[in-house]
Design a protein around this motif. Structure first.
Motif, short mmCIF file in Angstrom:
data_model
loop_
_atom_site.label_atom_id
_atom_site.label_comp_id
_atom_site.label_asym_id
_atom_site.label_seq_id
_atom_site.Cartn_x
_atom_site.Cartn_y
_atom_site.Cartn_z
N LEU A 38 0.84 -1.21 0.00
CA LEU A 38 0.00 0.00 0.00
C LEU A 38 0.86 1.25 0.00
O LEU A 38 0.60 2.20 -0.72
N MET A 39 1.89 1.25 0.87
CA MET A 39 2.82 2.37 0.93
C MET A 39 4.18 1.83 0.58
O MET A 39 4.61 0.84 1.19
N GLY A 40 4.85 2.43 -0.37
CA GLY A 40 6.19 1.97 -0.69
C GLY A 40 7.07 3.16 -1.03
O GLY A 40 6.66 4.03 -1.79
N PHE A 41 8.26 3.21 -0.46
CA PHE A 41 9.18 4.30 -0.77
C PHE A 41 10.56 3.82 -0.39
O PHE A 41 10.70 2.85 0.39
N SER A 42 11.59 4.47 -0.90
CA SER A 42 12.96 4.08 -0.56
C SER A 42 13.15 4.21 0.94
O SER A 42 12.84 5.25 1.51
N GLY A 43 13.66 3.16 1.55
CA GLY A 43 13.90 3.22 2.99
C GLY A 43 12.70 2.81 3.81
O GLY A 43 12.73 2.94 5.03
N SER B 134 16.71 11.68 12.10
CA SER B 134 18.14 11.82 11.81
C SER B 134 18.78 10.47 11.56
O SER B 134 19.62 10.33 10.67
N GLU B 135 18.37 9.44 12.34
CA GLU B 135 18.95 8.14 12.07
C GLU B 135 18.53 7.62 10.70
O GLU B 135 19.29 6.96 10.01
N PHE B 136 17.30 7.96 10.30
CA PHE B 136 16.82 7.54 8.98
C PHE B 136 17.73 8.10 7.89
O PHE B 136 18.10 7.40 6.94
N LEU B 137 18.11 9.37 8.04
CA LEU B 137 18.97 9.98 7.03
C LEU B 137 20.31 9.26 6.94
O LEU B 137 20.81 8.99 5.84
N ILE B 138 20.88 8.95 8.12
CA ILE B 138 22.18 8.27 8.10
C ILE B 138 22.04 6.87 7.49
O ILE B 138 22.83 6.46 6.64
N VAL C 113 14.70 18.77 7.53
CA VAL C 113 15.84 18.52 6.66
C VAL C 113 16.12 19.75 5.80
O VAL C 113 17.28 20.13 5.59
N ARG C 114 15.07 20.39 5.31
CA ARG C 114 15.28 21.64 4.55
C ARG C 114 16.03 22.67 5.38
O ARG C 114 16.87 23.40 4.87
N ALA C 115 15.71 22.71 6.68
CA ALA C 115 16.35 23.71 7.54
C ALA C 115 17.83 23.39 7.74
O ALA C 115 18.64 24.30 7.93
N VAL C 116 18.18 22.11 7.70
CA VAL C 116 19.58 21.75 7.91
C VAL C 116 20.42 21.99 6.65
O VAL C 116 21.61 22.24 6.72
N ASP D 202 20.53 20.26 -3.55
CA ASP D 202 19.11 19.88 -3.58
C ASP D 202 18.93 18.58 -4.35
O ASP D 202 18.20 17.69 -3.92
N ALA D 203 19.62 18.51 -5.50
CA ALA D 203 19.50 17.29 -6.30
C ALA D 203 20.07 16.10 -5.55
O ALA D 203 19.56 14.98 -5.64
N GLY D 204 21.15 16.34 -4.76
CA GLY D 204 21.77 15.26 -4.02
C GLY D 204 20.85 14.70 -2.95
O GLY D 204 20.78 13.49 -2.74
N ILE D 205 20.15 15.58 -2.26
CA ILE D 205 19.32 15.13 -1.15
C ILE D 205 17.95 14.68 -1.66
O ILE D 205 17.19 14.02 -0.94
N ALA D 206 17.64 15.00 -2.93
CA ALA D 206 16.30 14.73 -3.45
C ALA D 206 15.83 13.30 -3.26
O ALA D 206 14.66 13.09 -2.91
N PRO D 207 16.69 12.26 -3.44
CA PRO D 207 16.19 10.89 -3.27
C PRO D 207 15.57 10.64 -1.90
O PRO D 207 14.74 9.75 -1.75
N ALA D 208 16.01 11.43 -0.89
CA ALA D 208 15.49 11.19 0.45
C ALA D 208 14.25 12.02 0.75
O ALA D 208 13.57 11.77 1.74
N MET D 209 13.99 13.04 -0.08
CA MET D 209 12.91 13.95 0.28
C MET D 209 11.54 13.29 0.15
O MET D 209 10.68 13.45 0.99
N GLU D 210 11.34 12.55 -0.94
CA GLU D 210 10.03 11.91 -1.10
C GLU D 210 9.79 10.88 0.00
O GLU D 210 8.73 10.87 0.62
#
Lengths: 215, 303, 662
Positions: free
Chosen positions: B89-94, C403-407, C493-496, C512-520
């Motif tokens: 249902l929900m899927g995303f990287s990570g 923050s742990e998610f980002l790492i 994350v935008r603020a950091v 911005d392009a570098g961090i983009a994969p994590a934004m969605e």
């Protein structure tokens, strides 16, 4: 990628990790038997020009017979006679041994990736696995006290050399092989006898205490 | 976007308690008994939902929140789990991180609810639970990381549908090791033998059952249903690795995956009938072994 | 810049007011507290402005010290570190006002003097652009915090803690001095901007030395293992609002310095990243294990700071590896995770220390084995502590998870790549974080369960009282921050990002392009967290609905048929942690003494276990004892006769004279 050979390698690695993690001596002997059996199949899987010869078949049979059946049987009997079930006090804990084994495997993989490639080696796993087995054999000899475990250590060490010879030199250095086998056989035989006698004399088979024998 | 994610999610919600029945039936067969009906868990849930509740005077809202938070976690986790080749249902990287950490939240609150009662038994169970899960978590994440490496993606909903027979032919040994590691994690996280014994309620040796000793009524129904759903989620991931059959027809794929899950439950029944629970001191060794198996998979994949 | 100068000025004036020999010392104390609040608020405004305004400002005033210049600057990186310093400084001051209400005003005045000085020095440290100014501020920070640690100097263990701290921090400063001399010699100036030009052209040997000095010098302050030994001594000894400030933000100045100075040492090679990964893994795992083995809540929290510094270091390692590989995504994710964790850790560690302070205040003890059942007596402290505990374990939907998610995300992007080095580094991070997370959950389940749940285990716990209003609101504010950052992950994350942009030398579009994969995914996480919250609410309603109209009884806890359980039969915090500690016994070296119960009717039995810091007991103590023995050789020269000392001075001068003329 050579699936059959890699599968055998996998069996070897897993049995080694088991040897490091198991405290029941009987299970250790089982693991060594499985290892010997898998190892014995190797010459058949290494592709040689013109199919397996009678010599190859003979070597396979002898290896499996000795490493997979005879040695384990002898060890089993030694265990039964000595009436021991587990290593009492290993110098390195079982969990720690497993972790160290894994680190050694990773180290061996890294090391062998830096070695010049063995020409025509059928499996890239063979070099790391044989180094790993030699390490595990030494480690068991160093960290365990029980005489049966010592023999297990020698066997693993010898198995490591065997892998190296069969897969990496991709021909059977038969004389060397026979020599090693004889060595191991003698070791098992002597140790088996020794274990039996030590046990009947002293009620324990702890090699750490063998130094009490010196005059 | 097809309807399959929704259908699969509903399938999980409806048929998760069935797995408990399959396990029990298998064990009964092995023991030569007739055993409870396969649908027993449904009746239990129905009965519990219609009961009142009794609370200890020692407890606070934390005790009452435990089952609620736990079930909410596992529901979201189920929504993240792909099934039968279809995305979730929900899927995303990570999303695998969210899944693992949601189980962490569930455990945290179950443990706190157990400690809230002030009972020595529940404290004991809670302390073992955190001990084993601290070792199971790295094994779980490493196993998923190995699958991620094989498929080149780290979203559950892309990883699992992408797995297929070619992956097995190319990285078979590694995947087998991963499956073995995840099977150990599966048994440990669902408190099955050889880590925990779900059948004993009043012995000092068990873990999960003793933590929920004081819960009753609808609270216990939530816990039971949550446990069944957790079994489903982890089982779906495991069978997704073991049996990545892709026929191209969503219905058939889902049916095959469903059958695989039932078979997995039967396998758990076989394990429980043929093995004794490990001594508590040896469980950490098993879990460290699971971590090493995942690590071994990487050694195979990386060379 | 005006706001920074204003806040520094307010701190200085308030510090002076606090120790003014006035008729009514209470008013002086109030002035000190008020000044700390106003100054911190001004600094907070400056930080927000610097982070979101995007302008890079500086202010230079000539100074008579050779090489020194009063050069303050503001860029997003400084502003980012300023945020927790001033924010927690403000809340800590409010809390401290409530915490120390009714104490001896004279002594308190001195405390608030140092508190103001500490805040001023930390603000200067993160804004200084000149090495000499930086060092002076660094030293003032160390000294003022030393005096704060020894606030209750009538207790011998506090004095001992103070000395350990003083020695450790000066050893660290010595390495910084060496680093600045190396860079200053090369650059011919002590401006940071000059360092940046000189650092790239260092010879290979010097570059390695410079990196090592940076790591050791700043690592001592940050609490990297094995340089952490002062931390678990000093932080618990200080009053709780000061512990919060020290553990929450002061150690982060070490991270700031590390980032700032490493940026001056040229393009990062891969081994920097590996070093930081190793340090992070070691600090994280050992820190959390040692935290698990503590009985005292404040020591537990202090060790847990070592763990979080380890997590930050893992993030930095991922970042520097990303930089060396030229992968903007990995670099941006690693640094964003590390920096966000800096902020998050300030929030939840501040919160937890304040909560621990309330517990100490309300019961008089921090020994978790003597507490229990406090939740019913201290609901505010309990609820906020629970939120802090859940976020420090990295549990969703709170801020620690983000923050742990980002790492993790950075590590996973390494795992799915084709380069084996990247895969291995990713695996190290994933295994480390997962292990740390699992043990941290155990640690904080132990802490929260031991203190707040169950039945009171002692009289102190039975008669606990809730924190007063001034202490309560800072905790509520911090808990709210935990929840807010958790739910507004993409915004955080935008603020950091601007601060990350100072470390990763690419254009803001590329970043911005570098961090983009994590934004969605972060957006999805917010959605998932919202769904989770909604489900919790729904299920809670369902439960209420089901139970309404049915019998809901109350009774004693079911103890498997035993009818008369007492509070002492509960599992204590120590017994809760024991099984997990046993798994890692080889690393911890926990020792125990006592008599086991014997026979069918056992007589009195006892057991005490203790986990001394293995690095201290196995490494530092022998080392310092040996040094002491060595130094005893020179004791003959130290006899107290003034004439002889004059002779020493004269001899030295003559020796120098001969040396320089000869």
């Amino acid at each position: 990628m050579n699936l059959p050979i890699d599968s055998v390698m996998l069996v070897l690695v897993v049995t080694n990790l088991l040897l490091l993690g198991l405290s029941q001596l009987r299970s250790c002997v089982h693991a060594v038997a499985v290892q010997g059996f898998a190892l014995g199949l190797l010459p058949l899987l290494v592709r040689q020009s013109g199919g397996p010869t009678v010599w190859t078949l003979l070597v396979v049979l002898v290896t499996i017979g000795l490493k997979g059946v005879v040695f384990p049987k002898l060890l089993q009997e030694a265990l039964r006679d000595a009436d021991v079930r587990r290593e009492k006090r290993p110098h390195v804990g079982y969990t720690m041994s497993m972790v160290m084994g894994f680190v050694a495997l990773a180290g061996a993989a890294w090391l062998s990736s830096r070695l010049p490639a063995f020409s025509g080696s059928p499996s890239t796993l063979a070099a790391p696995v044989s180094f790993f087995m030699i390490f595990v054999g030494l480690f068991i000899i160093l960290s365990r006290n029980h005489a049966v475990n010592q023999i297990v250590g020698y066997l693993v060490l010898e198995n490591g050399i065997y892998v190296f010879g069969v897969v990496l030199l991709h021909e059977l250095p038969l004389l060397v092989e026979m020599g090693v086998l004889l060595d191991a056989f003698a070791a098992v035989f002597v140790m088996g006898v020794a274990v039996y006698h030590i046990n009947s004399e002293f009620d324990h088979v702890d090699v750490d205490q063998l130094d009490k024998l010196k005059g | 976007m097809t309807l399959f994610p929704i259908i699969n999610f509903l399938l999980a919600l409806v048929s998760a308690p069935l797995l408990l029945g399959v396990i029990n039936k298998t064990k009964a067969l092995f023991a030569g008994r007739r055993g409870q009906p396969v649908l027993q868990a449904y009746s239990d849930l129905w009965k519990l939902l219609h009961k009142g509740a009794v609370y200890s005077r020692t407890t606070t809202w934390v005790f009452r929140a435990g089952p609620v938070v736990g079930l909410a976690c596992v529901l979201v986790a189920a929504a993240l789990t792909p099934f039968g080749g279809a995305p979730a249902l929900m899927g995303f990287s990570g999303d695998l991180l969210l899944l693992v950490y949601l189980f962490g939240v569930m455990r945290f609150f179950t443990v706190l609810a157990a400690l809230d009662t002030g009972s020595a038994f529940e404290g004991m169970g809670a302390s073992r639970e955190v001990q084993f899960s601290a070792l199971a978590e790295p094994a779980f994440l490493l196993g998923l990381a190995a699958v991620a490496h094989v498929t080149g993606s780290f979203s559950l909903s892309t990883m699992f549908p992408a797995l297929d027979a070619t992956d097995w032919s190319q990285a078979g040994p590694a995947l087998l090791l991963v499956a073995a590691a995840l099977f150990i994690v599966f048994l440990a996280e669902n408190s099955r033998i050889p880590v925990d014994d779900p059948d004993t309620h009043l012995e000092l040796t068990m873990i999960h059952e003793v933590m929920v000793l004081d819960h009753g009524g609808p609270d216990f129904a939530f816990i039971l249903y949550g446990a069944a759903l957790k079994l489903w989620v982890l089982g779906a991931l495991l069978s997704g690795i073991l049996l990545p059959v892709r026929t191209g027809f969503g219905v058939i794929d889902s049916a095959i995956a469903w059958a695989a899950l039932v078979a997995l439950a039967a396998a758990v029944g076989v394990v429980e009938s043929s093995m004794a629970r490990l001594r508590l001191l040896r469980v950490p060794r098993l879990l460290v072994g699971a971590v090493l198996l995942s690590g071994l998979a990487f050694v195979l994949l990386l060379r | 810049m005006f706001l920074i100068v204003a806040s520094l000025a307010v701190f200085s004036v308030a510090a002076l007011f606090a120790v003014l020999p006035a008729h009514r010392p209470v008013w002086c104390v109030r002035a000190g507290i008020f000044g700390a609040c106003v100054g911190a608020a001004a600094g907070l405004l400056a930080a927000v402005q610097g982070l979101f305004g995007g302008s890079i400002e500086s202010m230079r005033i000539p100074w008579s010290i050779p090489g020194g210049e009063l050069h303050l600057g503001m860029d997003p990186l400084s502003a980012f570190f300023l945020l927790p310093i001033t924010g927690l400084g403000l809340l800590g001051a409010v809390y401290g006002a409530g915490y120390q209400r009714g104490g001896d005003a004279k002594k308190l005045g001195v405390g608030w003097f140092h508190y103001n000085v500490l805040l001023a020095s930390m603000v200067t440290v993160v804004t200084a652009r000149n090495a000499i100014l930086f060092l002076i501020a660094w030293e003032v920070m160390a000294l003022s915090s030393f005096f704060l640690v020894t606030h209750e100097h009538d207790k011998p263990q506090v004095r001992a803690a103070g000395w350990i701290y003083l020695v450790a921090t000066h050893l660290g400063t010595a390495f910084l001095l060496a680093l600045f001399v190396i860079l200053g010699e090369k650059a011919g100036s002590y401006e940071f901007s000059a360092f940046a030009k000189a650092g790239a052209s260092l010879s290979p040997g010097l570059a390695v030395a410079a990196f090592a000095f940076t790591l050791i010098g700043f690592g001592t302050k940050a609490g990297f293992l094995p340089l952490h030994v002062w931390l678990p001594e000093a932080h618990p000894a200080a009053p709780s609002h000061v512990s919060a400030l020290m553990s929450g933000v002061m150690i982060k100045t070490g991270i700031y310095g590390l980032i700032r100075l490493l940026a001056c040492l040229g393009a990062p090679p891969a081994w920097w990243g590996w070093c930081l990964l190793a340090v992070g893994l070691l600090s994280g795992v050992m820190g959390v294990l040692l935290a698990l083995s503590q009985r005292d809540i404040k020591r537990l929290l202090a060790y847990c700071s070592v763990e979080n510094i380890g997590v930050i270091s893992l993030g930095l390692g991922v970042g520097y590896l990303g930089l060396s590989r030229g992968s903007t995504t990995m670099a941006a994710l690693g640094f964003a995770g590390a920096l966000l964790h800096v902020l998050n850790h300030a929030i939840f560690k501040g919160l937890l220390f304040l909560g621990a302070g309330s517990v100490l205040h309300g019961t008089g003890t921090g020994d978790m084995d003597l507490l229990g059942g406090l939740y019913k007596r201290m609901p505010w402290t309990g609820t906020t502590f629970l939120i802090g505990a859940a976020s420090i374990c990295g549990l969703p939907p709170l801020n620690g998870f983000v923050s742990e998610f980002l790492i993790y995300f950075g590590a996973f992007s390494g795992v799915v790549s084709t380069s084996s080095a990247a895969v291995v580094s990713g695996l190290v991070v994933i295994t480390g974080l997962a292990l740390i997370g699992g043990i941290a959950s155990a640690t904080f389940a132990k802490a929260f369960g031991g203190i707040f749940l169950g039945e009171p285990r002692s009289d102190q716990a039975l008669h606990a009282h809730e924190a007063n209003g001034l202490m309560r609101w800072p905790m509520v504010a911090l808990a709210a921050c935990c929840v807010l950052i958790g739910f507004l992950a993409p915004l955080a994350v935008r603020a950091v990002l601007p601060a990350v942009g100072m470390i990763v030398p690419v254009s803001s579009d590329a970043l911005d392009a570098g961090i983009a994969p994590a934004m969605e995914p972060l957006g999805w996480i917010t959605a998932g967290c919202a769904a989770f919250a909604a489900l919790v609410a729904l299920l809670a309603l369902l439960r209420l609905r089901l139970l309404s109209g049915r019998t809901v009884g109350e009774t004693g806890t079911w103890d498997c048929g035993y009818a008369r359980p007492t509070a002492r039969m509960q599992y204590t915090a120590s017994s809760f942690g024991q099984p997990l500690m046993a798994v890692f016994a080889g690393l911890l070296g926990t020792g125990g003494t006592g008599t086991a119960p014997r026979g069918i009717f056992p007589a009195k039995a006892s057991h005490t276990s203790e986990t001394p810091d293995p690095f201290r007991s196995r490494f530092y103590d022998p080392l310092f004892l040996r040094t002491l023995g060595l130094l005893a050789l020179f004791r003959g020269a130290q006899h107290g006769r003034v004439q002889m000392y004059v002779l020493y001075v004269a001899l030295t001068l003559i020796a120098f004279l001969i040396f320089s003329l000869g």
